[in-house]
Scaffold this motif. Structure first.
Motif, PDB file in Angstrom:
ATOM      1  N   UNK A 187     -34.622  -0.041  15.623  1.00  0.00           N
ATOM      2  CA  UNK A 187     -35.089   0.143  16.986  1.00  0.00           C
ATOM      3  C   UNK A 187     -36.282   0.855  17.010  1.00  0.00           C
ATOM      4  N   UNK A 188     -36.847   1.332  15.996  1.00  0.00           N
ATOM      5  CA  UNK A 188     -38.402   1.869  15.931  1.00  0.00           C
ATOM      6  C   UNK A 188     -39.309   0.853  15.933  1.00  0.00           C
ATOM      7  N   UNK A 189     -38.989  -0.454  15.177  1.00  0.00           N
ATOM      8  CA  UNK A 189     -39.695  -1.442  15.190  1.00  0.00           C
ATOM      9  C   UNK A 189     -39.677  -2.270  16.558  1.00  0.00           C
ATOM     10  N   UNK A 190     -38.619  -2.371  17.073  1.00  0.00           N
ATOM     11  CA  UNK A 190     -38.115  -3.090  18.384  1.00  0.00           C
ATOM     12  C   UNK A 190     -39.232  -2.409  19.510  1.00  0.00           C
ATOM     13  N   UNK A 191     -39.301  -0.856  19.427  1.00  0.00           N
ATOM     14  CA  UNK A 191     -40.158  -0.256  20.591  1.00  0.00           C
ATOM     15  C   UNK A 191     -41.313  -0.490  20.275  1.00  0.00           C
ATOM     16  N   UNK A 192     -41.910  -0.840  18.986  1.00  0.00           N
ATOM     17  CA  UNK A 192     -43.354  -0.892  18.663  1.00  0.00           C
ATOM     18  C   UNK A 192     -43.893  -2.301  19.000  1.00  0.00           C
ATOM     19  N   UNK A 193     -43.161  -3.395  18.719  1.00  0.00           N
ATOM     20  CA  UNK A 193     -43.715  -4.631  18.812  1.00  0.00           C
ATOM     21  C   UNK A 193     -44.260  -5.215  19.894  1.00  0.00           C
ATOM     22  N   UNK A 194     -45.272  -5.579  19.953  1.00  0.00           N
ATOM     23  CA  UNK A 194     -46.429  -6.157  21.002  1.00  0.00           C
ATOM     24  C   UNK A 194     -46.090  -7.497  21.365  1.00  0.00           C
TER      25      UNK A 194
ATOM     26  N   UNK B  68     -41.307  -4.080  25.182  1.00  0.00           N
ATOM     27  CA  UNK B  68     -40.174  -3.209  25.868  1.00  0.00           C
ATOM     28  C   UNK B  68     -40.618  -2.645  27.194  1.00  0.00           C
ATOM     29  N   UNK B  69     -42.001  -2.751  27.458  1.00  0.00           N
ATOM     30  CA  UNK B  69     -42.600  -2.389  28.507  1.00  0.00           C
ATOM     31  C   UNK B  69     -41.996  -3.170  29.700  1.00  0.00           C
ATOM     32  N   UNK B  70     -41.856  -4.480  29.297  1.00  0.00           N
ATOM     33  CA  UNK B  70     -41.605  -5.761  30.218  1.00  0.00           C
ATOM     34  C   UNK B  70     -40.015  -5.953  30.044  1.00  0.00           C
ATOM     35  N   UNK B  71     -39.507  -5.894  28.909  1.00  0.00           N
ATOM     36  CA  UNK B  71     -38.189  -6.240  28.404  1.00  0.00           C
ATOM     37  C   UNK B  71     -37.564  -5.286  27.812  1.00  0.00           C
ATOM     38  N   UNK B  72     -36.999  -4.216  28.628  1.00  0.00           N
ATOM     39  CA  UNK B  72     -36.299  -3.121  27.987  1.00  0.00           C
ATOM     40  C   UNK B  72     -35.114  -3.284  27.168  1.00  0.00           C
ATOM     41  N   UNK B  73     -34.631  -4.479  27.315  1.00  0.00           N
ATOM     42  CA  UNK B  73     -33.178  -4.811  26.706  1.00  0.00           C
ATOM     43  C   UNK B  73     -33.477  -5.229  25.169  1.00  0.00           C
ATOM     44  N   UNK B  74     -34.704  -5.368  24.906  1.00  0.00           N
ATOM     45  CA  UNK B  74     -35.101  -6.239  23.660  1.00  0.00           C
ATOM     46  C   UNK B  74     -34.525  -5.191  22.207  1.00  0.00           C
ATOM     47  N   UNK B  75     -33.642  -5.855  21.542  1.00  0.00           N
ATOM     48  CA  UNK B  75     -33.184  -4.784  20.639  1.00  0.00           C
ATOM     49  C   UNK B  75     -33.268  -5.494  19.107  1.00  0.00           C
ATOM     50  N   UNK B  76     -33.268  -4.701  18.170  1.00  0.00           N
ATOM     51  CA  UNK B  76     -33.349  -5.133  16.625  1.00  0.00           C
ATOM     52  C   UNK B  76     -32.421  -4.095  15.974  1.00  0.00           C
ATOM     53  N   UNK B  77     -32.304  -4.618  14.765  1.00  0.00           N
ATOM     54  CA  UNK B  77     -31.440  -3.481  13.922  1.00  0.00           C
ATOM     55  C   UNK B  77     -32.339  -2.434  13.771  1.00  0.00           C
TER      56      UNK B  77
END
Length: 462
Positions: A100-107, A89-98
């Motif tokens: 949200x906590x996981x989506x914010x953490x995935x590298x 998300x540092x590069x692709x803020x629009x990345x979403x998943x069901x």
């Protein structure tokens, strides 16, 4: 040891009979050894047209594309535009998943090594336009998390579509254009196609499927999968020679044949360094690097990847220690049997290596805790039920969903027997493969939480 010339003669002599034996309509094979390349082909591109396969025919390489996508990401790392260990998300803020906590953490590293943890077989149709990859990312908004990011391995197609979008954003151009500019052009590839519109300019193979288990393969109803999944392997097609040019890049520390630096030696090494162990299936690599599968062939490290699209299958194996790479491109039939015969002969003759045998049922079935394994496991592409009949035999029923339901009738029930305490294996081979199923985790009630066959498929709860 054999010479490359002797391997070429062997291919010329044996390939026509081998494709007949394995009911493969057409194949093209390439070998890189000692810096030299040979290629040979046999059969037809389509049984409907009878057009003969030759060494310039292009086949889809399927998920081998993921290593190309990884290479494009690692070029961005070389340029200081990407840090693998920062959240996507540092590069692709629009990345979403069901979740949200996981989506914010995935590298980005987790995406490249299939450890991000969200369900990956998502094939949302987002059209055929240049914005197909961009449109794909929002379709993940309700996709569930199978496990915490970084916890384990689960093959993930959708993650590589997301990486394709990362490339588009940081390069300011669509994925296909980035692929052509940053890899096709510096590698001098003349027969690589990014979509059906380019593939049709060449002698393009058509995939073949069996309408029934014992029927001969017939042309598939369509050529390509969804364009939004192109970075994961839905479209890319080429000759064996072109794929071996890419393999040579990774053997030569990222340097193209003309001396151009396409990827740094550090990134080449990072891609070939194990990131996560893979469950002991005996079909995939022993571990996964960044993009690459990593195999241990009796102490010799081998890297590679396989690909499968609609009736087309591709195989690539690279033995860095021996400067050897082999690719087999096919368009239907018993592709595993063909791959085994060709690759086992070549690696033995050129490198003295034995191709590890595929898993087979034990002579005597291993006792299992069936109660722990029975139940229904569900994902986006299928519901899989493991059941036991009145005679105590264990069966696997699979109900395809989505686009896979349109490819033909549901598979016949598969009888499973004990392979070890944690896994079952198909009693009969399907296209040359006795598919293992590994059961992992605990749902809190003494049942396995996951059925793992390369993908971690979570137990369905009522």
């Amino acid at each position: 040891m054999a010479t490359l010339s002797e391997i070429e003669t062997w291919l010329q002599d044996r390939l026509p009979a081998l494709i007949t034996e394995h009911e493969v309509p057409g194949t093209a094979v390439g070998v890189l050894f000692g810096g030299e390349v040979i290629d040979h082909a046999a059969g037809v591109l389509s049984t409907a047209t009878g057009v003969e396969t030759n060494a310039d025919s292009v086949f889809q390489i399927g998920s081998i594309t993921k290593v190309w996508t990884t290479t494009l990401v690692m070029q961005l790392v070389d340029e200081g535009k990407v840090d693998l260990d920062k959240p996507l998300r540092d590069y692709l803020p629009e990345f979403v998943l069901g979740d949200d906590e996981a989506a914010a953490a995935i590298t980005i590293r987790q995406l490249l090594s299939h450890t991000s943890g969200f369900e990956g077989d998502i094939f949302s149709e987002t059209g055929k336009g240049d914005d197909a990859v961009e449109k794909f990312v929002p379709t993940l908004a309700k996709v569930g998390q199978l496990f915490s990011p970084g916890e384990m391995f689960s093959y993930n197609n959708a993650g590589f579509a997301v990486l394709g979008r990362l490339i588009e954003v940081l390069r300011g151009k669509r994925f296909d254009a980035a692929l052509r500019e940053h890899l096709f052009t510096p590698l001098g590839l003349a027969h690589a196609a990014t979509d059906p519109y380019e593939a049709i300019l060449y002698r393009a193979a058509v995939g073949h499927l069996r309408p029934a288990p014992d029927a001969a393969p017939v042309p598939a109803p369509f050529w390509g999968m969804t364009r939004g999944m192109a970075p994961a392997g839905a479209m890319l097609a080429m000759r064996p020679r072109d794929l071996l040019t890419f393999a040579k890049l990774h053997l030569d520390s990222g340097t193209a044949a003309d001396g151009t630096s396409v990827l740094s030696p550090a990134s080449v090494e990072a891609m070939q360094t194990a990131q996560v162990k893979v469950p002991a299936l005996g079909l995939m690599g022993d571990s996964w690097g960044l993009g690459w599968e990593i195999f241990d062939w009796d102490g010799t490290t081998v890297i590679g990847h396989d690909g499968g699209t609609i009736g087309q299958n591709a195989f690539l194996r690279i033995v860095p220690e021996h400067g050897l790479a082999v690719t087999v491109l096919t368009n239907g039939g018993d592709v595993i049997g063909l791959y085994e015969t060709i690759v086992s002969h070549i690696v033995k003759e050129l490198a003295g290596l034995e191709l590890p045998a595929l898993p087979k049922p034990p002579a005597t079935a291993v006792p299992i805790d069936a109660e722990r394994m029975l139940g229904t496991y569900s994902c986006e592409v299928a519901d899989i039920t493991v059941r036991q009949d009145d005679d105590g035999r264990v069966w696997l029923d699979q109900t395809p969903k989505g686009i896979f339901a349109d490819l033909g009738p549901a598979p016949e029930p598969v009888e499973l027997v004990g392979r070890n305490a944690e896994s079952l294996i198909a009693l009969k081979a399907d296209n040359g493969v006795h598919m293992p199923q590994v059961f992992l985790g605990d749902d809190g009630n003494g049942h396995a939480l996951y059925l793992h066959n390369g993908r971690a498929i979570r137990r369905a709860h009522a």
